[in-house]
Design an enzyme around this catalytic site. Structure first.
Site, PDB file in Angstrom:
ATOM      1  N   CYS A 149       0.817  -1.224   0.000  1.00 47.79           N
ATOM      2  CA  CYS A 149       0.000   0.000   0.000  1.00 47.79           C
ATOM      3  C   CYS A 149       0.850   1.274   0.000  1.00 47.79           C
ATOM      4  O   CYS A 149       0.336   2.362  -0.271  1.00 47.79           O
ATOM      5  CB  CYS A 149      -0.950   0.012   1.191  1.00 47.79           C
ATOM      6  SG  CYS A 149      -2.068  -1.386   1.198  1.00 47.79           S
ATOM      7  N   HIS A 206      -3.108   7.241   3.372  1.00 48.20           N
ATOM      8  CA  HIS A 206      -3.560   6.002   2.745  1.00 48.20           C
ATOM      9  C   HIS A 206      -4.954   5.697   3.272  1.00 48.20           C
ATOM     10  O   HIS A 206      -5.210   5.779   4.471  1.00 48.20           O
ATOM     11  CB  HIS A 206      -2.583   4.879   3.085  1.00 48.20           C
ATOM     12  CG  HIS A 206      -3.078   3.522   2.683  1.00 48.20           C
ATOM     13  ND1 HIS A 206      -3.597   3.277   1.437  1.00 48.20           N
ATOM     14  CD2 HIS A 206      -3.152   2.351   3.363  1.00 48.20           C
ATOM     15  CE1 HIS A 206      -3.967   2.003   1.369  1.00 48.20           C
ATOM     16  NE2 HIS A 206      -3.704   1.421   2.525  1.00 48.20           N
ATOM     17  N   ASN A 210     -10.153   0.160   0.397  1.00 51.86           N
ATOM     18  CA  ASN A 210      -8.687   0.226   0.392  1.00 51.86           C
ATOM     19  C   ASN A 210      -8.181  -0.246  -0.970  1.00 51.86           C
ATOM     20  O   ASN A 210      -8.275  -1.427  -1.295  1.00 51.86           O
ATOM     21  CB  ASN A 210      -8.142  -0.673   1.516  1.00 51.86           C
ATOM     22  CG  ASN A 210      -6.615  -0.641   1.597  1.00 51.86           C
ATOM     23  OD1 ASN A 210      -5.942  -0.161   0.695  1.00 51.86           O
ATOM     24  ND2 ASN A 210      -6.084  -1.172   2.689  1.00 51.86           N
TER      25      ASN A 210
HETATM   26  N1  COA Z   1     -18.480  -8.505   9.244  1.00 50.03           N
HETATM   27  C1  COA Z   1     -18.941  -8.773  10.469  1.00 50.03           C
HETATM   28  N2  COA Z   1     -18.142  -9.111  11.489  1.00 50.03           N
HETATM   29  C2  COA Z   1     -16.822  -9.172  11.249  1.00 50.03           C
HETATM   30  C3  COA Z   1     -16.279  -8.907   9.981  1.00 50.03           C
HETATM   31  C4  COA Z   1     -17.164  -8.565   8.949  1.00 50.03           C
HETATM   32  N3  COA Z   1     -16.750  -8.281   7.705  1.00 50.03           N
HETATM   33  N4  COA Z   1     -14.940  -9.045  10.054  1.00 50.03           N
HETATM   34  C5  COA Z   1     -14.647  -9.377  11.317  1.00 50.03           C
HETATM   35  N5  COA Z   1     -15.773  -9.456  12.035  1.00 50.03           N
HETATM   36  C6  COA Z   1     -15.940  -9.798  13.449  1.00 50.03           C
HETATM   37  C7  COA Z   1     -14.778 -10.579  14.006  1.00 50.03           C
HETATM   38  O1  COA Z   1     -14.900 -11.942  13.695  1.00 50.03           O
HETATM   39  C8  COA Z   1     -14.908 -10.292  15.480  1.00 50.03           C
HETATM   40  O2  COA Z   1     -15.893 -11.123  16.007  1.00 50.03           O
HETATM   41  P1  COA Z   1     -15.728 -11.751  17.496  1.00 50.03           P
HETATM   42  O3  COA Z   1     -15.668 -10.545  18.400  1.00 50.03           O
HETATM   43  O4  COA Z   1     -16.939 -12.561  17.618  1.00 50.03           O
HETATM   44  O5  COA Z   1     -14.434 -12.508  17.453  1.00 50.03           O
HETATM   45  C9  COA Z   1     -15.450  -8.871  15.536  1.00 50.03           C
HETATM   46  O6  COA Z   1     -15.971  -8.598  14.223  1.00 50.03           O
HETATM   47  C10 COA Z   1     -14.389  -7.848  15.850  1.00 50.03           C
HETATM   48  O7  COA Z   1     -13.256  -8.130  15.084  1.00 50.03           O
HETATM   49  P2  COA Z   1     -11.972  -7.235  15.150  1.00 50.03           P
HETATM   50  O8  COA Z   1     -10.948  -7.804  14.221  1.00 50.03           O
HETATM   51  O9  COA Z   1     -11.589  -6.968  16.555  1.00 50.03           O
HETATM   52  O10 COA Z   1     -12.565  -5.887  14.550  1.00 50.03           O
HETATM   53  P3  COA Z   1     -11.862  -4.525  14.406  1.00 50.03           P
HETATM   54  O11 COA Z   1     -12.638  -3.490  15.085  1.00 50.03           O
HETATM   55  O12 COA Z   1     -10.386  -4.595  14.658  1.00 50.03           O
HETATM   56  O13 COA Z   1     -12.051  -4.253  12.836  1.00 50.03           O
HETATM   57  C11 COA Z   1     -10.777  -4.374  10.829  1.00 50.03           C
HETATM   58  C12 COA Z   1     -11.501  -5.154  11.901  1.00 50.03           C
HETATM   59  C13 COA Z   1     -10.141  -5.345   9.845  1.00 50.03           C
HETATM   60  C14 COA Z   1     -11.785  -3.501  10.108  1.00 50.03           C
HETATM   61  C15 COA Z   1      -9.699  -3.473  11.481  1.00 50.03           C
HETATM   62  O14 COA Z   1      -8.933  -4.226  12.370  1.00 50.03           O
HETATM   63  C16 COA Z   1      -8.795  -2.850  10.473  1.00 50.03           C
HETATM   64  O15 COA Z   1      -9.214  -2.039   9.665  1.00 50.03           O
HETATM   65  N6  COA Z   1      -7.496  -3.165  10.535  1.00 50.03           N
HETATM   66  C17 COA Z   1      -6.544  -2.615   9.616  1.00 50.03           C
HETATM   67  C18 COA Z   1      -6.703  -3.282   8.310  1.00 50.03           C
HETATM   68  C19 COA Z   1      -5.946  -2.581   7.249  1.00 50.03           C
HETATM   69  O16 COA Z   1      -6.014  -1.393   7.141  1.00 50.03           O
HETATM   70  N7  COA Z   1      -5.231  -3.342   6.437  1.00 50.03           N
HETATM   71  C20 COA Z   1      -4.523  -2.840   5.347  1.00 50.03           C
HETATM   72  C21 COA Z   1      -3.403  -1.966   5.803  1.00 50.03           C
HETATM   73  S1  COA Z   1      -2.676  -1.260   4.430  1.00 50.03           S
END
Ligand code: COA
Length: 328
Positions: free
Chosen positions: A116, A255, A285
């Site tokens: 990215c 980003h 993204n």
């Molecule tokens: N829909 C519904 N629920 C979802 C889901 C989706 N698409 N994806 C994950 N969940 C669930 C998980 O399974 C988890 O459930 P649980 O509590 O029963 O285990 C719950 O949502 C919370 O998951 P968590 O990973 O803690 O959520 P979060 O608040 O961290 O959000 C992301 C997840 C991926 C959106 C976030 O961590 C993120 O944006 N991270 C950075 C990713 C990124 O930018 N990557 C590229 C970098 S260049």
């Protein structure tokens, strides 16, 4: 105006696939909801490529717009630098496919993989070439079709990414405008928090490595934490490097990975939200394409006037990250 050569943007462009994929449609594909995606990520729609919209075609489309804005033609391009992790071919480079499509017969072309952060890395590299020869015209592109690299059964990742391309045509300037600070970073130690295996190899001797499939795998919560910390520290680094404060900056293009990452940055940098450009709601993204896409939109919306200070910061797999300041 000390005569130093800085990278100056002559024109910007972008190109998006036609197909819009909504959160509501994703509800029918994996166990998710519009409400979860919108509140946890800020994403409402993303673009998904179809036939004729492979990475090189999107990249060439963005490059054509940048050339048009600059009033130049493909034959004027000396170098094509393309940040991507999702070319339709492993060899040749996507940049060579773009060169062919544009008819940029006087250029040399290559890809750069910084995930990215690819566009900012490519811009930083263009700056090094321009310090050697300020007259060069360099097409810097970020282009991706991550729809071809996500596991559409994995709700943790498939809701996040989208396809698109953005480009900047740059040359050298010695009148004080252009890139006035830039710093790139990487740290491979935590590579497996966000990664994607290659296509399966043909050499059984090299099969020790556990290939889990050529799609994106991510520990989102950890990536989130590192992304905020890394981008904030890169921004502080380039501000210090240029003797500026965040108050001097007109527009920040981070980003576009998650609206909550952007909000955490706003808090830590103590910057008004209006200074930060956000379009993640529309495109998700788009990896290396996210900054040049946003830059082209902001430019066409008239958000940047001559003399304004633009700050861009990126974070991606590697981990890679960095920040750049340009006087517009
Ligand atoms: N829909 C519904 N629920 C979802 C889901 C989706 N698409 N994806 C994950 N969940 C669930 C998980 O399974 C988890 O459930 P649980 O509590 O029963 O285990 C719950 O949502 C919370 O998951 P968590 O990973 O803690 O959520 P979060 O608040 O961290 O959000 C992301 C997840 C991926 C959106 C976030 O961590 C993120 O944006 N991270 C950075 C990713 C990124 O930018 N990557 C590229 C970098 S260049």
């Amino acid at each position: 105006m000390d005569g130093t050569t800085n990278t100056f943007v002559l024109g910007t462009g972008s190109c998006l696939p036609k197909r819009v994929l909504t959160n509501a449609e994703l509800e029918g594909m994996v166990d998710t909801s519009d409400e979860w995606i919108a509140t946890r990520t800020g994403i409402k729609t993303r673009r998904i490529s179809g036939p004729g919209e492979e990475t090189s075609h999107l990249a060439a489309g963005a490059a054509r717009q940048a050339l048009h804005m600059a009033g130049l033609t493909a034959g004027d391009i000396d170098i094509i630098l393309l940040g991507t992790v999702s070319s339709e071919m492993s060899m040749p480079s996507c940049a060579c496919l773009v060169q062919k499509e544009l008819g940029a017969v006087n250029a040399f072309a290559f890809d750069l993989n910084a995930a990215c952060s690819g566009f900012l890395y490519a811009l930083d590299m263009a700056d090094a070439y321009l310090k050697r020869d300020p007259a060069l015209k360099i097409m810097v592109i970020g282009a991706e079709t991550l729809s071809s690299r996500v596991n559409w059964q994995d709700r943790d990742t498939c809701v996040l990414f989208g396809d698109g391309a953005g480009a900047c045509l740059v040359t050298g300037s010695s009148n004080g405008s252009g890139m006035i600070a830039s710093k790139m970073f990487s740290d491979g130690r935590l590579f497996d928090l966000l990664c994607m295996d290659s296509a399966l190899g043909m050499n059984p001797e090299l099969s020790n490595y556990q290939n889990q499939g050529s799609f994106i795998r991510m520990i989102g919560r950890d990536v989130f934490r590192y992304a905020v910390r890394a981008m904030v520290s890169a921004v502080e680094h380039v501000l210090t490097q240029s003797g500026l404060t965040v108050d001097d900056v007109t527009l920040i293009i981070p980003h576009q990975a998650n609206i909550r990452i952007v909000k955490s940055m706003i808090e830590r940098l103590n910057v008004p939200a209006e200074k930060i450009y956000v379009n993640i709601d529309k495109y998700g993204n788009t990896s290396a394409a996210s900054i040049p896409l946003a830059l082209d939109e902001a430019n066409r919306e008239g958000r940047l006037q001559r003399g304004d200070l633009l700050l861009c910061c990126a974070f991606g797999s590697g981990f890679t990250w960095g920040a750049t300041i340009l006087r517009w």
